[in-house]
Design a protein around this motif. Structure first.
Motif, PDB file in Angstrom:
ATOM      1  N   LYS A  61      69.673  46.055  46.323  1.00 18.21           N
ATOM      2  CA  LYS A  61      69.221  46.519  45.023  1.00 18.21           C
ATOM      3  C   LYS A  61      67.764  46.971  45.113  1.00 18.21           C
ATOM      4  CE  LYS A  61      72.316  43.695  42.183  1.00 18.21           C
ATOM      5  NZ  LYS A  61      72.399  42.709  41.077  1.00 18.21           N
ATOM      6  N   GLU A  62      67.464  48.005  44.346  1.00 19.84           N
ATOM      7  CA  GLU A  62      66.094  48.520  44.293  1.00 19.84           C
ATOM      8  C   GLU A  62      65.884  49.245  42.981  1.00 19.84           C
ATOM      9  OE1 GLU A  62      65.405  52.031  46.855  1.00 19.84           O
ATOM     10  OE2 GLU A  62      67.502  51.781  47.464  1.00 19.84           O
ATOM     11  N   GLU A  63      64.650  49.568  42.694  1.00 22.43           N
ATOM     12  CA  GLU A  63      64.355  50.303  41.474  1.00 22.43           C
ATOM     13  C   GLU A  63      64.650  51.796  41.675  1.00 22.43           C
ATOM     14  OE1 GLU A  63      60.587  47.425  40.175  1.00 22.43           O
ATOM     15  OE2 GLU A  63      60.298  49.579  40.450  1.00 22.43           O
ATOM     16  N   ASN A 104      45.980  61.475  50.208  1.00 27.75           N
ATOM     17  CA  ASN A 104      46.985  61.641  49.173  1.00 27.75           C
ATOM     18  C   ASN A 104      48.163  62.452  49.692  1.00 27.75           C
ATOM     19  OD1 ASN A 104      45.559  60.229  47.237  1.00 27.75           O
ATOM     20  ND2 ASN A 104      44.461  62.035  46.522  1.00 27.75           N
ATOM     21  N   GLU A 105      49.342  62.017  49.355  1.00 21.74           N
ATOM     22  CA  GLU A 105      50.546  62.729  49.702  1.00 21.74           C
ATOM     23  C   GLU A 105      51.357  62.937  48.423  1.00 21.74           C
ATOM     24  OE1 GLU A 105      52.545  60.483  52.665  1.00 21.74           O
ATOM     25  OE2 GLU A 105      51.177  61.065  54.271  1.00 21.74           O
ATOM     26  N   THR A 106      52.194  63.944  48.430  1.00 19.41           N
ATOM     27  CA  THR A 106      53.002  64.248  47.257  1.00 19.41           C
ATOM     28  C   THR A 106      54.448  63.867  47.497  1.00 19.41           C
ATOM     29  OG1 THR A 106      51.564  66.093  46.633  1.00 19.41           O
ATOM     30  CG2 THR A 106      53.761  66.053  45.674  1.00 19.41           C
ATOM     31  N   ASN A 107      54.981  63.064  46.589  1.00 18.46           N
ATOM     32  CA  ASN A 107      56.397  62.721  46.637  1.00 18.46           C
ATOM     33  C   ASN A 107      57.170  63.777  45.859  1.00 18.46           C
ATOM     34  OD1 ASN A 107      56.470  60.017  47.962  1.00 18.46           O
ATOM     35  ND2 ASN A 107      55.095  59.532  46.272  1.00 18.46           N
ATOM     36  N   LYS A 108      58.290  64.221  46.402  1.00 19.55           N
ATOM     37  CA  LYS A 108      59.156  65.183  45.733  1.00 19.55           C
ATOM     38  C   LYS A 108      60.590  64.682  45.802  1.00 19.55           C
ATOM     39  CE  LYS A 108      56.371  69.298  46.776  1.00 19.55           C
ATOM     40  NZ  LYS A 108      56.394  70.680  47.327  1.00 19.55           N
ATOM     41  N   ALA A 109      61.275  64.745  44.672  1.00 19.46           N
ATOM     42  CA  ALA A 109      62.668  64.317  44.632  1.00 19.46           C
ATOM     43  C   ALA A 109      63.463  65.275  43.748  1.00 19.46           C
ATOM     44  CB  ALA A 109      62.780  62.894  44.100  1.00 19.46           C
ATOM     45  N   VAL A 110      64.554  65.811  44.273  1.00 18.89           N
ATOM     46  CA  VAL A 110      65.426  66.689  43.486  1.00 18.89           C
ATOM     47  C   VAL A 110      66.253  65.830  42.535  1.00 18.89           C
ATOM     48  CG1 VAL A 110      67.317  68.346  43.568  1.00 18.89           C
ATOM     49  CG2 VAL A 110      65.542  68.402  45.328  1.00 18.89           C
ATOM     50  N   ILE A 111      66.247  66.189  41.255  1.00 15.28           N
ATOM     51  CA  ILE A 111      67.046  65.433  40.287  1.00 15.28           C
ATOM     52  C   ILE A 111      68.240  66.237  39.764  1.00 15.28           C
ATOM     53  CG2 ILE A 111      65.055  64.051  39.586  1.00 15.28           C
ATOM     54  CD1 ILE A 111      64.952  65.726  36.999  1.00 15.28           C
ATOM     55  N   LYS A 159      71.630  64.836  38.349  1.00 16.52           N
ATOM     56  CA  LYS A 159      72.660  64.654  39.371  1.00 16.52           C
ATOM     57  C   LYS A 159      72.252  63.571  40.365  1.00 16.52           C
ATOM     58  CE  LYS A 159      74.725  69.289  39.568  1.00 16.52           C
ATOM     59  NZ  LYS A 159      75.026  70.439  40.475  1.00 16.52           N
ATOM     60  N   TYR A 160      70.945  63.398  40.510  1.00 15.49           N
ATOM     61  CA  TYR A 160      70.431  62.489  41.542  1.00 15.49           C
ATOM     62  C   TYR A 160      69.360  61.579  40.947  1.00 15.49           C
ATOM     63  CZ  TYR A 160      72.244  66.652  43.861  1.00 15.49           C
ATOM     64  OH  TYR A 160      73.011  67.730  44.213  1.00 15.49           O
ATOM     65  N   GLN A 161      69.366  60.314  41.388  1.00 13.04           N
ATOM     66  CA  GLN A 161      68.362  59.358  40.948  1.00 13.04           C
ATOM     67  C   GLN A 161      67.137  59.424  41.873  1.00 13.04           C
ATOM     68  OE1 GLN A 161      71.571  58.260  41.723  1.00 13.04           O
ATOM     69  NE2 GLN A 161      72.364  58.390  39.642  1.00 13.04           N
ATOM     70  N   ILE A 162      66.028  58.915  41.372  1.00 11.11           N
ATOM     71  CA  ILE A 162      64.790  58.893  42.156  1.00 11.11           C
ATOM     72  C   ILE A 162      64.594  57.499  42.738  1.00 11.11           C
ATOM     73  CG2 ILE A 162      62.286  59.097  42.077  1.00 11.11           C
ATOM     74  CD1 ILE A 162      62.581  61.113  39.854  1.00 11.11           C
ATOM     75  N   THR A 163      64.433  57.445  44.032  1.00  7.43           N
ATOM     76  CA  THR A 163      64.129  56.179  44.713  1.00  7.43           C
ATOM     77  C   THR A 163      62.866  56.366  45.552  1.00  7.43           C
ATOM     78  OG1 THR A 163      65.507  56.752  46.625  1.00  7.43           O
ATOM     79  CG2 THR A 163      66.568  55.534  44.826  1.00  7.43           C
ATOM     80  N   HIS A 164      62.408  55.267  46.154  1.00 11.86           N
ATOM     81  CA  HIS A 164      61.216  55.311  47.000  1.00 11.86           C
ATOM     82  C   HIS A 164      61.420  54.339  48.150  1.00 11.86           C
ATOM     83  CE1 HIS A 164      56.959  54.905  48.233  1.00 11.86           C
ATOM     84  NE2 HIS A 164      56.833  56.119  47.712  1.00 11.86           N
ATOM     85  N   PRO A 165      60.880  54.642  49.337  1.00 10.86           N
ATOM     86  CA  PRO A 165      61.051  53.729  50.481  1.00 10.86           C
ATOM     87  C   PRO A 165      60.587  52.299  50.210  1.00 10.86           C
ATOM     88  CG  PRO A 165      60.201  55.839  51.243  1.00 10.86           C
ATOM     89  CD  PRO A 165      60.215  55.900  49.747  1.00 10.86           C
ATOM     90  N   THR A 166      59.630  52.154  49.296  1.00 10.42           N
ATOM     91  CA  THR A 166      59.136  50.808  48.983  1.00 10.42           C
ATOM     92  C   THR A 166      60.102  50.055  48.074  1.00 10.42           C
ATOM     93  OG1 THR A 166      57.914  51.593  47.046  1.00 10.42           O
ATOM     94  CG2 THR A 166      56.756  51.601  49.174  1.00 10.42           C
ATOM     95  N   GLY A 167      61.043  50.785  47.461  1.00 15.23           N
ATOM     96  CA  GLY A 167      61.958  50.153  46.525  1.00 15.23           C
ATOM     97  C   GLY A 167      61.368  49.982  45.139  1.00 15.23           C
ATOM     98  N   LYS A 168      60.159  50.514  44.910  1.00 15.31           N
ATOM     99  CA  LYS A 168      59.469  50.376  43.632  1.00 15.31           C
ATOM    100  C   LYS A 168      59.131  51.761  43.077  1.00 15.31           C
ATOM    101  CE  LYS A 168      59.047  45.806  44.044  1.00 15.31           C
ATOM    102  NZ  LYS A 168      59.695  44.848  43.115  1.00 15.31           N
TER     103      LYS A 168
END
Length: 222
Positions: A61-63, A104-111, A159-168
């Motif tokens: 489980k994760e956020e 700084n880095e930019t996170n990108k996620a297709v939703i 269509k897609y949820q947003i997750t992160h490697p940290t789980g947060k």
């Protein structure tokens, strides 16, 4: 010296050269057709952060964030006689400070994404019989249908949820939604949305939403 094989090779070489030159001219001609994509509205309508398994194959489980949105856009200028299909997608983006590398880095996620075909390529789309018949009827006699590029989407589920490697992902700040596109021509190179104007091809206007924040994890009803 001039046997049948040699003559066949010469004919093949000639037609290959002609085809290459014709393809190059067609691709270059695309540059003369104006592209003026614009976005009237792109905004989140409902944002939730849930703790659970975002995918059926998730091992823990994760956020993850679920972002519903509304979109009004005019991409009709992307549809020309050389357009095979246009791939449209919405991304959520936010800055992420990498403390280990101090940058700084930019996170990108297709939703969300969608493929919009031209009438001439409807037969290639993965559509059901009823939808295919409806498209054929609405575009009878047309090889170009710019109206397909006019999008009006209300409270669209992602269509897609947003997750992160940290789980947060809860309380993530400065998140924005971006509208992107990819034009796939019959002849020529793939092109993506531009950051700057290039002659008659203009960058997308107002393709970014206002900044918002991902909320706290949604609590289960007791």
């Amino acid at each position: 010296m001039y046997n049948s094989l040699t003559r066949l090779q010469n004919v093949f070489s000639f037609f290959t050269t002609v085809a290459f030159v014709a393809a190059m001219l067609i691709a270059m001609a695309d540059l003369t057709i104006p592209r003026t994509p614009s976005v009237g509205t792109i905004k989140p309508t409902n944002v939730q952060v849930v703790k659970g398994r975002p995918h059926y194959y998730s091992s823990k489980k994760e956020e993850y964030a679920v972002i519903k949105f509304s979109l009004e856009a005019d991409l009709s200028s992307l549809f020309t006689w050389n357009t095979k299909q246009v791939f449209v997608y919405v991304t959520a983006e936010w800055a992420d400070t990498n403390q280990n590398q101090n940058k700084n880095e930019t996170n990108k996620a297709v939703i969300w994404d969608s493929i919009i075909t031209s009438p001439s390529s409807d037969h290639l789309a993965n559509l059901g019989p009823a939808t295919r018949k409806k498209l054929a009827k609405s575009t009878a006699g047309k090889s170009i249908d710019p109206s397909r590029g006019k999008l009006s989407i209300k409270n669209q589920r992602p269509k897609y949820q947003i997750t992160h490697p940290t789980g947060k992902v809860a309380h993530t700040e400065d998140v924005t939604l971006h509208v992107n596109y990819n034009v796939q021509p019959w002849v020529g190179i793939l092109t993506w949305n531009q950051d700057v104007d290039f002659w008659r091809w203009k960058k997308m206007a107002r393709g970014v939403s206002k900044i918002f924040e991902l909320p706290a994890v949604k609590k289960k009803d007791s």
